[in-house]
Design a protein around this motif. Structure first.
Motif, short mmCIF file in Angstrom:
data_model
loop_
_atom_site.label_atom_id
_atom_site.label_comp_id
_atom_site.label_asym_id
_atom_site.label_seq_id
_atom_site.Cartn_x
_atom_site.Cartn_y
_atom_site.Cartn_z
N UNK A 1 0.83 -1.21 0.00
CA UNK A 1 0.00 0.00 0.00
C UNK A 1 0.87 1.26 0.00
N UNK A 2 0.23 2.42 0.08
CA UNK A 2 0.94 3.69 -0.03
C UNK A 2 1.29 4.30 1.32
N UNK A 3 0.88 3.67 2.43
CA UNK A 3 1.27 4.17 3.74
C UNK A 3 0.39 5.27 4.29
N UNK A 4 -0.85 5.41 3.77
CA UNK A 4 -1.79 6.38 4.32
C UNK A 4 -2.46 5.78 5.56
N UNK A 5 -2.54 6.54 6.64
CA UNK A 5 -3.25 6.10 7.85
C UNK A 5 -4.50 6.97 7.96
N UNK A 6 -5.64 6.43 7.55
CA UNK A 6 -6.87 7.22 7.42
C UNK A 6 -7.98 6.58 8.26
N UNK A 7 -8.44 7.27 9.31
CA UNK A 7 -9.40 6.67 10.24
C UNK A 7 -10.86 6.90 9.86
N UNK B 1 -9.07 15.58 8.76
CA UNK B 1 -9.12 14.66 9.89
C UNK B 1 -7.79 14.74 10.62
N UNK B 2 -7.81 15.32 11.82
CA UNK B 2 -6.58 15.59 12.54
C UNK B 2 -5.84 14.36 13.02
N UNK B 3 -6.51 13.19 13.03
CA UNK B 3 -5.86 11.97 13.52
C UNK B 3 -5.10 11.22 12.44
N UNK B 4 -5.28 11.58 11.17
CA UNK B 4 -4.65 10.84 10.09
C UNK B 4 -3.16 11.09 9.99
N UNK B 5 -2.52 10.40 9.07
CA UNK B 5 -1.09 10.59 8.88
C UNK B 5 -0.51 9.58 7.93
N UNK B 6 0.80 9.34 8.03
CA UNK B 6 1.50 8.42 7.14
C UNK B 6 2.53 7.62 7.92
N UNK B 7 2.88 6.46 7.35
CA UNK B 7 3.94 5.62 7.91
C UNK B 7 4.68 4.94 6.76
N UNK C 1 -12.43 -9.43 7.28
CA UNK C 1 -12.05 -8.93 5.95
C UNK C 1 -12.79 -7.63 5.67
N UNK C 2 -12.30 -6.88 4.67
CA UNK C 2 -13.04 -5.73 4.19
C UNK C 2 -12.51 -4.39 4.67
N UNK C 3 -11.22 -4.13 4.46
CA UNK C 3 -10.67 -2.82 4.83
C UNK C 3 -10.99 -1.77 3.78
N UNK C 4 -11.31 -2.18 2.56
CA UNK C 4 -11.87 -1.30 1.55
C UNK C 4 -11.03 -0.05 1.29
N UNK C 5 -9.72 -0.25 1.12
CA UNK C 5 -8.85 0.86 0.81
C UNK C 5 -8.39 1.67 2.00
N UNK C 6 -8.70 1.20 3.21
CA UNK C 6 -8.24 1.87 4.44
C UNK C 6 -7.40 0.87 5.24
N UNK C 7 -6.42 0.25 4.54
CA UNK C 7 -5.80 -0.95 5.06
C UNK C 7 -4.83 -0.82 6.19
N UNK C 8 -4.57 0.37 6.72
CA UNK C 8 -3.69 0.47 7.89
C UNK C 8 -4.53 0.74 9.14
N UNK C 9 -5.29 1.84 9.14
CA UNK C 9 -6.12 2.14 10.31
C UNK C 9 -7.19 1.08 10.52
N UNK C 10 -7.83 0.64 9.45
CA UNK C 10 -8.91 -0.34 9.59
C UNK C 10 -8.38 -1.69 10.06
N UNK C 11 -7.23 -2.11 9.55
CA UNK C 11 -6.70 -3.41 9.96
C UNK C 11 -6.30 -3.41 11.42
N UNK C 12 -5.84 -2.27 11.93
CA UNK C 12 -5.51 -2.20 13.35
C UNK C 12 -6.72 -2.54 14.20
N UNK C 13 -7.88 -2.01 13.80
CA UNK C 13 -9.09 -2.26 14.57
C UNK C 13 -9.68 -3.64 14.28
N UNK C 14 -9.59 -4.09 13.03
CA UNK C 14 -10.09 -5.42 12.69
C UNK C 14 -9.31 -6.49 13.45
N UNK C 15 -7.99 -6.32 13.53
CA UNK C 15 -7.18 -7.28 14.28
C UNK C 15 -7.53 -7.30 15.75
#
Length: 422
Positions: free
Chosen positions: A64-70, A171-177, A358-372
């Motif tokens: 992915x591109x490293x976007x952290x989008x909540x 969204x003030x909580x977003x960012x990159x990694x 399953x189903x992070x739908x293009x939000x694969x960093x922030x969403x996976x943290x919560x799905x896990x």
């Protein structure tokens, strides 16, 4: 596949060689979801083995591109409430809304060196109607206590140097990694806590074994586990096949350009915020630590797409951002995003103590943290009706193998709609 992340990674993860005979929980899939679930279970005192069919980072988590989008890529918060009801809808919204903070908390707690920057995330509106939609969306997120605001046209112009937007959600909580270093850091943390991480262990069969489960790998290895978590995103090999076939696979191409000059960086990203706009043919960009521009796109025609998309995405960056000197792709890579039909994450109970997500739908960093984390809660015995992600029956999509054709047609339509709007 070589990516920007494999070129620039600083952390090294050494997989474990011997698969243990018995663990409390077997986690199938070594991406963000599986590693996060394993971390939570180890903190709770359970023994864990993470089993990946390929290499750690060889799937979507390393591509992915490293976007952290909540928040959601497509689903509107109001639609989530309408679909799930106010109580269940708000529970899911709060879970998703804390996704970026969960990622950055983990990074701080485990001291993961992964270029983490929680600078906020910009979602610019293309057109007046889009601006009004984002105003309402920002207000709803604020009702839930989140740091989300609306920027007017002048404010988003100051953030991007672009004059095509009517406003933006910030969204003030977003960012990159750096996603590969983050994933390897999660794996190192799993091992440090006593868990094991294994590559080249494709799980072909999960069968009942007394009160638990017997996992049999293609390599010939096997282990017994009391609980099993399936965290394999859109893969369709081995036991992952039914869950992978319940989503629409979207092939996404990413590029990193040659570095931008300092004057350009100050103009297009003065606060280092990543961006993804509201157009049907989405435009995104962010900067890495060396000021490379990172962006991506999809191909309507798959033939020759790898080389063609690299050039076209670079050309779009140069045009949209009015770059003084055209950028060129330094590296191009591709991966697959798994999209659910309603763009919401899903939990599946596949047996007694066996869950999949399953189903992070293009939000694969922030969403996976919560799905896990939610999958770990299920494995720890929390009643499924208390979980913030609803448990649904697993139903593979009919004619799933033909969905890429539909996606290509939708992309062509999206480009036409954007052209008409312009």
């Amino acid at each position: 596949m070589e990516t920007l992340w494999t070129r620039t990674a600083r952390l090294v993860l050494s997989p474990d060689r011997s698969v243990p005979d018995t663990v409390d929980v077997a986690v199938i899939g070594g991406g963000f979801t599986g590693m996060t679930a394993a971390r939570e279970l180890l903190i709770a005192g359970r023994s864990v083995a993470v089993l990946d069919a390929g290499t750690i980072g060889g799937g979507a988590s390393g591509m992915n591109a490293g976007f952290v989008v909540p928040n959601f890529a497509k689903a509107d918060p109001a639609a989530v409430r309408a679909k799930l009801g106010a109580e269940r809808g708000d529970a899911l919204l709060r879970l998703v809304g804390d996704g970026a903070n969960a990622v950055f908390r983990t990074i701080a707690e485990d001291e993961i060196e992964c270029d983490a920057r929680q600078t906020g995330w910009l979602n610019p509106a293309y057109g007046a109607a889009g601006a009004e939609l984002l105003k309402a969306r920002a207000a709803l997120w604020r009702e839930l206590g989140r740091p989300v605001s609306f920027l007017d046209a002048d404010e988003i112009r100051a953030q991007t140097g672009m004059d095509i937007y009517s406003g933006a959600l910030l969204d003030g909580d977003g960012g990159t990694i750096h996603p590969l270093d983050y994933l390897r850091g999660l794996g190192i943390g799993v091992q440090r806590r006593g868990g094991t991480v294994h590559e080249a262990q494709c799980v072909e069969r999960v069968s009942k074994d007394g009160n638990g489960w017997r996992l049999t790998m293609r390599s010939g290895a096997s282990l017994r586990a009391s609980k099993v978590l399936l965290c394999t995103n859109g893969f369709t090999t081995g036991v992952a096949s039914p869950m992978g076939r319940s989503t629409v696979p979207l092939r996404v191409y990413q590029i990193a350009t040659t570095p931008a000059d300092e004057a350009t960086v100050r103009r297009i990203s003065p606060d280092g915020r990543p961006l993804g706009d509201t157009r049907q043919n989405l435009f995104t960009y962010r900067l890495d630590r060396d000021n490379r521009l990172i962006s991506g796109g999809m191909a309507a025609v798959p033939l020759g797409a790898f080389a063609r998309l690299g050039r076209s995405v670079a050309e779009r960056l140069s045009e949209e951002l009015s770059l003084p000197k055209a950028v060129s792709p330094e590296v191009v890579w591709t991966g697959t995003a798994a999209m659910t039909p309603d763009f919401l994450p899903r939990l599946h109970q596949l047996g007694d103590g066996w869950f999949g997500g399953i189903g992070c739908n293009g939000r694969g960093i922030a969403m996976t943290a919560q799905l896990g984390r939610v999958l770990a809660r299920a494995a720890l015995g929390e009643p499924v009706e208390h979980l913030p992600i609803p448990v649904r029956p697993l139903r593979p999509l009919p004619f799933q193998r033909f969905t890429p054709i539909v996606a290509s047609a939708a992309l062509l339509q999206a480009r036409l709609m954007d052209r008409m709007a312009k």
